[in-house]
Design an enzyme around this catalytic site. Sequence first.
Site, mmCIF file in Angstrom:
data_model
loop_
_atom_site.group_PDB
_atom_site.id
_atom_site.type_symbol
_atom_site.label_atom_id
_atom_site.label_comp_id
_atom_site.label_asym_id
_atom_site.label_seq_id
_atom_site.Cartn_x
_atom_site.Cartn_y
_atom_site.Cartn_z
ATOM 1 N N HIS A 186 0.822 -1.209 0.000
ATOM 2 C CA HIS A 186 0.000 0.000 0.000
ATOM 3 C C HIS A 186 0.854 1.256 0.000
ATOM 4 C CE1 HIS A 186 -3.956 -1.954 1.590
ATOM 5 N NE2 HIS A 186 -3.951 -1.844 0.285
ATOM 6 N N ARG A 288 -11.091 0.396 -10.537
ATOM 7 C CA ARG A 288 -11.408 -0.464 -9.401
ATOM 8 C C ARG A 288 -12.740 0.002 -8.800
ATOM 9 N NH1 ARG A 288 -6.040 1.298 -8.491
ATOM 10 N NH2 ARG A 288 -4.457 -0.320 -8.817
ATOM 11 N N GLU A 415 -4.416 -13.250 -13.758
ATOM 12 C CA GLU A 415 -3.757 -13.122 -12.463
ATOM 13 C C GLU A 415 -3.343 -14.478 -11.908
ATOM 14 O OE1 GLU A 415 -5.994 -9.670 -10.179
ATOM 15 O OE2 GLU A 415 -7.424 -10.978 -11.216
ATOM 16 N N ASN A 438 0.714 -7.957 -10.346
ATOM 17 C CA ASN A 438 0.962 -8.101 -8.907
ATOM 18 C C ASN A 438 0.507 -9.476 -8.418
ATOM 19 O OD1 ASN A 438 1.460 -5.410 -9.372
ATOM 20 N ND2 ASN A 438 -0.286 -4.671 -8.213
ATOM 21 N N ARG A 449 2.403 -10.744 -1.841
ATOM 22 C CA ARG A 449 2.764 -9.488 -2.478
ATOM 23 C C ARG A 449 3.042 -8.361 -1.499
ATOM 24 N NH1 ARG A 449 -2.809 -7.467 -5.332
ATOM 25 N NH2 ARG A 449 -1.775 -5.455 -5.242
ATOM 26 N N CYS A 486 -2.250 -4.049 -16.545
ATOM 27 C CA CYS A 486 -2.753 -3.021 -15.627
ATOM 28 C C CYS A 486 -2.125 -3.146 -14.253
ATOM 29 C CB CYS A 486 -4.274 -3.082 -15.513
ATOM 30 S SG CYS A 486 -4.891 -4.610 -14.750
#
Length: 556
Positions: A186, A288, A415, A438, A449, A486
Amino acid sequence: METTLRGVGVSHGVAIGEVRHMGTAVLEPPAKQIAPEEAEREQGRARQAVDAVAADLIARGNLAGGEAQGVLEAQAMMAQDPELMADVDRRIAVGSTAERGVYDAFASYRALLANAGEYLAGRVADLDDVRNRIVARLLGVPMPGVPDSDEPYVLIARDLAPADTALLDPALVLGFVTEEGGPTSHSAILARALGVPAVVALPGAQELAEGTVIAVDGSTGDIFVEPSAAKRAELEQAAIARKAALSASIGPGATSDGHTVPLLANIGGPADVSAALEAGAEGVGLFRTEFLFLDDSERAPSEEKQIEAYRAVLEAFPEGRVVVRVLDAGADKPLAFLTPADEPNPALGVRGLRTLLDHPEVLRTQLTALAKAVQGLPVHLEVMAPMVADRTDAKAFADACREAGLSAKFGAMVEIPSAALRSRSILQEVEFLSLGTNDLAQYTFAADRQVGAVSRLQDPWQPALLDLVALSAEGARAEGKSCGVCGEAASDPLLACVLTGLGVTSLSMGAASIPYVRSALAQHTLAQCERAAAAARAADTADEARTAAQAVLSGE
């Protein structure tokens, strides 16, 4: 004497200034016992402190806006988690003070997350911050946080909580360095959104003495301790040259020989639109939608509320492309009305599209709202599902889109390695792929992650990850369809060139990174990008891949 340290660069730019350390974390409260008749009062104190901290986090989110708002609202939900509060009440009932009950309840939950090795373990730093804020309020001591200073400085911390990162003042905090964290934590994401140079996962960062002058290169991850006058001049000149290159690079994304690579923005809601437009984003590559569902964890937002939010974004990009990701709930984004509470490993359980297929009414409402929001607008709407594993998943999502009367392209996020390996099969059901690098790295390397200890395996330069990107792009090209990225990998200018060379057709990133990527692409031909991609894939480690690509693109 000048020395050089190496961490993980996560936000572009150079910062030179004196070190200031993050405020000390809350001390462990004493384990004294209370009388039974005091329990009810202590439970009330605990609830008041929790509610006050949650309200403060939400207020900070409202001030920060953008991606930070969603992160902080999720933290507020964490503070008021019913199971945690029940544990706090139980501990107080058997004799703990309010502050000790909170401390021990959070410690127990922290151990569960950290030891399980789950995706949720990445939220340990967030959990610690919530605990520290509640305990500080109960003890009546200052909140841990950013130091007071009249002069600009470089902030050093073990890790930075979202509540602190979100409200950093770039006029005072020239850059920051953390000992823990990873490129997709974050703190790293919010640093990029703020445009603050940042380096994470630097061993021994907290040993840098207060007042020491350091230079932080957020692009390379290099930290120069007590840099010489010559090194300062070199870094400052490089920064000036970089700014000049950014200013000169305008218009759509393209290589120097005219191969177009649309540069899109990742956004977390309408508040992020202005920054995307200012950066020259050609559309939105990842919208999102979770922010809509965080206001009330007990029920989904109404169709009307969703229409209003979607239309605000769609109207901002006339003739542009907006790619909306339907709700990605589960794992680190639990919602009480959707997410199972007893999963042993949420990261490998019911999350993303799996959650929506288990709750078709939630998916139907979201798709219907999108169908109504786009009516009469000239925007090119695309809608994609998270965590698609195979063709069965892709078909279920495409069928749901059609049943909702949605006039848009339907796509799948890559993903999970299985989606990359079977990209052509998935593309029989949908019209495009979007790589979330990610999570793709997390599932490819079994490396959380958010955990700094395994950040080496979260490096998007890992050749195995590049192989999966190439495989996805090849599948899309064979089917005559598009394959974008993305994930945070797209925000690295050098890696953006490599991704282009691998056959990726668009790149989406935080708005602050778009000028850097546009400038890098404009300096190289498609053939150079392809040679750099081949060189990177031929390497055995992430560092070797980065070095090999750099050598090709710099003409060495």
